[in-house]
Design a protein around this motif. Structure first.
Motif, mmCIF file in Angstrom:
data_model
loop_
_atom_site.group_PDB
_atom_site.id
_atom_site.type_symbol
_atom_site.label_atom_id
_atom_site.label_comp_id
_atom_site.label_asym_id
_atom_site.label_seq_id
_atom_site.Cartn_x
_atom_site.Cartn_y
_atom_site.Cartn_z
ATOM 1 N N GLU A 195 34.427 30.979 49.602
ATOM 2 C CA GLU A 195 33.385 31.619 50.409
ATOM 3 C C GLU A 195 33.886 32.952 50.981
ATOM 4 O OE1 GLU A 195 30.519 30.421 50.306
ATOM 5 O OE2 GLU A 195 30.720 28.276 49.872
ATOM 6 N N ALA A 196 34.717 33.638 50.209
ATOM 7 C CA ALA A 196 35.253 34.930 50.648
ATOM 8 C C ALA A 196 34.204 36.026 50.458
ATOM 9 C CB ALA A 196 36.518 35.256 49.850
ATOM 10 N N PRO A 197 34.390 37.168 51.106
ATOM 11 C CA PRO A 197 33.406 38.258 50.950
ATOM 12 C C PRO A 197 33.423 38.907 49.573
ATOM 13 C CG PRO A 197 35.236 38.949 52.345
ATOM 14 C CD PRO A 197 35.381 37.472 52.143
ATOM 15 N N TYR A 198 34.502 38.703 48.811
ATOM 16 C CA TYR A 198 34.576 39.256 47.465
ATOM 17 C C TYR A 198 35.591 38.451 46.658
ATOM 18 C CZ TYR A 198 38.480 41.582 49.815
ATOM 19 O OH TYR A 198 39.601 41.852 50.557
ATOM 20 N N ASN A 199 35.628 38.691 45.344
ATOM 21 C CA ASN A 199 36.567 38.020 44.443
ATOM 22 C C ASN A 199 37.778 38.922 44.242
ATOM 23 O OD1 ASN A 199 34.543 35.875 43.545
ATOM 24 N ND2 ASN A 199 33.517 37.769 42.928
ATOM 25 N N SER A 200 38.976 38.342 44.343
ATOM 26 C CA SER A 200 40.166 39.172 44.150
ATOM 27 C C SER A 200 41.376 38.306 43.860
ATOM 28 C CB SER A 200 40.445 40.030 45.397
ATOM 29 O OG SER A 200 40.811 39.202 46.498
ATOM 30 N N ILE A 201 42.391 38.934 43.274
ATOM 31 C CA ILE A 201 43.689 38.309 43.062
ATOM 32 C C ILE A 201 44.743 39.303 43.533
ATOM 33 C CG2 ILE A 201 43.813 39.102 40.639
ATOM 34 C CD1 ILE A 201 45.342 36.440 40.073
ATOM 35 N N THR A 202 45.700 38.817 44.330
ATOM 36 C CA THR A 202 46.685 39.684 44.967
ATOM 37 C C THR A 202 48.096 39.294 44.539
ATOM 38 O OG1 THR A 202 45.267 40.005 46.908
ATOM 39 C CG2 THR A 202 47.618 40.453 47.182
ATOM 40 N N PHE A 203 48.869 40.298 44.122
ATOM 41 C CA PHE A 203 50.262 40.103 43.722
ATOM 42 C C PHE A 203 51.193 40.796 44.720
ATOM 43 C CE2 PHE A 203 47.785 40.087 39.763
ATOM 44 C CZ PHE A 203 48.201 38.889 39.196
ATOM 45 N N HIS A 204 52.437 40.335 44.766
ATOM 46 C CA HIS A 204 53.452 41.002 45.580
ATOM 47 C C HIS A 204 53.801 42.338 44.927
ATOM 48 C CE1 HIS A 204 57.137 41.797 47.798
ATOM 49 N NE2 HIS A 204 56.825 40.788 48.619
ATOM 50 N N ASP A 205 54.020 43.348 45.761
ATOM 51 C CA ASP A 205 54.297 44.682 45.234
ATOM 52 C C ASP A 205 55.552 44.697 44.362
ATOM 53 O OD1 ASP A 205 53.386 47.532 45.386
ATOM 54 O OD2 ASP A 205 55.449 47.811 46.090
ATOM 55 N N ASP A 206 56.564 43.909 44.722
ATOM 56 C CA ASP A 206 57.785 43.865 43.909
ATOM 57 C C ASP A 206 57.499 43.366 42.495
ATOM 58 O OD1 ASP A 206 59.202 44.757 46.067
ATOM 59 O OD2 ASP A 206 60.020 42.792 46.621
ATOM 60 N N ASP A 207 56.557 42.412 42.363
ATOM 61 C CA ASP A 207 56.237 41.856 41.043
ATOM 62 C C ASP A 207 55.561 42.880 40.140
ATOM 63 O OD1 ASP A 207 57.273 39.307 41.474
ATOM 64 O OD2 ASP A 207 55.423 38.587 42.403
ATOM 65 N N VAL A 208 54.737 43.742 40.718
ATOM 66 C CA VAL A 208 53.998 44.684 39.870
ATOM 67 C C VAL A 208 54.787 45.957 39.592
ATOM 68 C CG1 VAL A 208 51.766 43.809 40.638
ATOM 69 C CG2 VAL A 208 52.768 45.783 41.813
ATOM 70 N N ARG A 209 55.835 46.213 40.361
ATOM 71 C CA ARG A 209 56.619 47.442 40.148
ATOM 72 C C ARG A 209 57.845 47.230 39.267
ATOM 73 N NH1 ARG A 209 55.174 51.873 43.100
ATOM 74 N NH2 ARG A 209 53.590 51.518 44.700
ATOM 75 N N ALA A 210 58.205 45.990 39.008
ATOM 76 C CA ALA A 210 59.375 45.734 38.159
ATOM 77 C C ALA A 210 59.088 46.195 36.724
ATOM 78 C CB ALA A 210 59.698 44.241 38.180
ATOM 79 N N PRO A 211 60.074 46.761 36.031
ATOM 80 C CA PRO A 211 59.860 47.213 34.643
ATOM 81 C C PRO A 211 59.463 46.046 33.743
ATOM 82 C CG PRO A 211 61.901 48.100 35.527
ATOM 83 C CD PRO A 211 61.434 47.066 36.508
ATOM 84 N N LEU A 212 58.548 46.306 32.822
ATOM 85 C CA LEU A 212 58.133 45.254 31.887
ATOM 86 C C LEU A 212 59.180 45.129 30.781
ATOM 87 C CD1 LEU A 212 54.285 45.789 31.488
ATOM 88 C CD2 LEU A 212 55.516 44.269 33.038
#
Length: 352
Positions: A195-212
């Motif tokens: 029942e949130a105001p919108y749909n979203s998925i949130t990741f930790h900044d460290d996880d998204v900045r690490a080299p692939l």
């Protein structure tokens, strides 16, 4: 990135996936025999774009399976990287997950309908969030598509990083479905806000900045260029008028037959919709009457629904108005049509 060619359509990759999922569920496929943009020739053409109304009809059936609306998220477990073609590879090609996710959001039209699927990235230095919203479809279909979108970003993030990433938080604008435990297992967290105001998925900044681990320098730019070329070469299969009539038929099923609603589903204003119809030599009223006739005759021939219920379903004030319309169209009374089709039921009063 928006694409005029892609508006009102989804990619053949995505359409093929949901059709195959429905077939695997054991659901009957007879209903879709008349959907010419869901045939094997179209679904086998990777440049084809299938109309959104056709895809929504498939999603509608999928929500009737045992998993209910959670089917949207659960299906992604059956979709390895490559299932959705170029869009999938855009996720794994950037130097980091942050840049890759930003790129797939920008090129959302490669897979989805850019007229209705909206994505937004938010960052605050500690977290990275992708927000999602879909069109104003039936509530079960909206919920299933919302779950699908969030799970897609998670499964693609895991594939890109090679790690079992767990989001910091998942938000959905719906209540908790009966398959909550399976969803918590899939997302790897119980921090799911309903029942949130919108749909979203949130990741930790460290996880998204690490080299692939599998990133190749420059490949993301080449794939972005290919995405632009793919959208320019998109081949929408369904004519606009066909798409309009499918949306109008869906509005009858959802009891939402009005000009503003149908225009919104087609991503245009009511005035533009009326103009397009005039250009085709028809009018809103004529089209509504045509679909009402088809719907009425279908219900008479294939169901034992009482006439009063049919009248309500197709928008007639009472059974008398329905009988007059049927005689005008067919020259027979509703009861005679049902006799011929073998669907006659005893009428509570008078004669059908």
């Amino acid at each position: 990135m928006q694409s005029h060619n892609a508006r009102g359509t989804i990619s053949a990759h995505l359409a093929r996936f949901v059709v195959d999922a429905l077939r695997r569920s054991g659901a009957g496929m007879d209903r879709f025999a008349r959907f010419h943009d869901l045939g094997p020739e179209v679904l086998g053409n990777d440049l084809a774009r299938v109309s959104t109304p056709s895809a929504l009809a498939v999603w509608e059936e999928l929500t009737l399976c045992e998993a209910g609306t959670a089917v949207g998220a659960l299906l992604t477990e059956e979709a390895p990287i490559g299932t959705f073609g170029l869009w999938d590879y855009l996720v794994t090609s950037g130097p980091s997950l942050r840049e890759s996710l930003r790129q797939v959001v920008e090129y959302n039209a490669v897979i989805a309908d850019p007229a209705h699927e909206k994505l937004l990235v938010e960052e605050d230095g500690r977290t990275f969030t992708v927000r999602h919203a879909t069109g104003s479809w039936g509530p079960d279909v909206v919920e299933a598509i919302d779950w699908f979108a969030l799970a897609m970003f998670l499964t693609r993030a895991r594939a890109a990083t090679g790690r079992a990433l767990a989001p910091l938080r998942v938000r959905v604008a719906h209540g908790a479905p009966r398959e909550y435990r399976r969803l918590a297992e899939l997302f790897g967290t119980t921090r799911i806000d309903f029942e949130a105001p919108y749909n979203s998925i949130t990741f930790h900044d460290d996880d998204v900045r690490a080299p692939l681990p599998k990133a190749q320098p420059g490949l993301d730019r080449l794939l972005a260029q290919q995405a632009r070329l793919t959208l320019a070469a998109a081949q929408p299969v369904m004519l606009w008028q066909d798409s309009f009539r499918m949306v109008l038929a869906g509005a009858f099923r959802e009891d939402t037959v009005n000009l503003e609603y149908v225009a919104g589903r087609l991503a245009m204003s009511p005035r533009t919709l009326q103009r397009r119809l005039r250009e085709l030599g028809t009018t809103w009223r004529e089209e509504v009457e045509s679909v009402r006739r088809e719907r009425t005759m279908e219900l008479l021939r294939t169901t034992d629904m009482p006439l009063r219920s049919i009248a309500d379903r197709v928008g007639y004030s009472d059974m008398r108005a329905l009988r007059r319309a049927v005689r005008r169209w067919d020259g027979r009374a509703p009861r005679d049509i049902r006799d011929a089709a073998g669907t006659t039921v005893p009428a509570p009063r008078g004669r059908g």
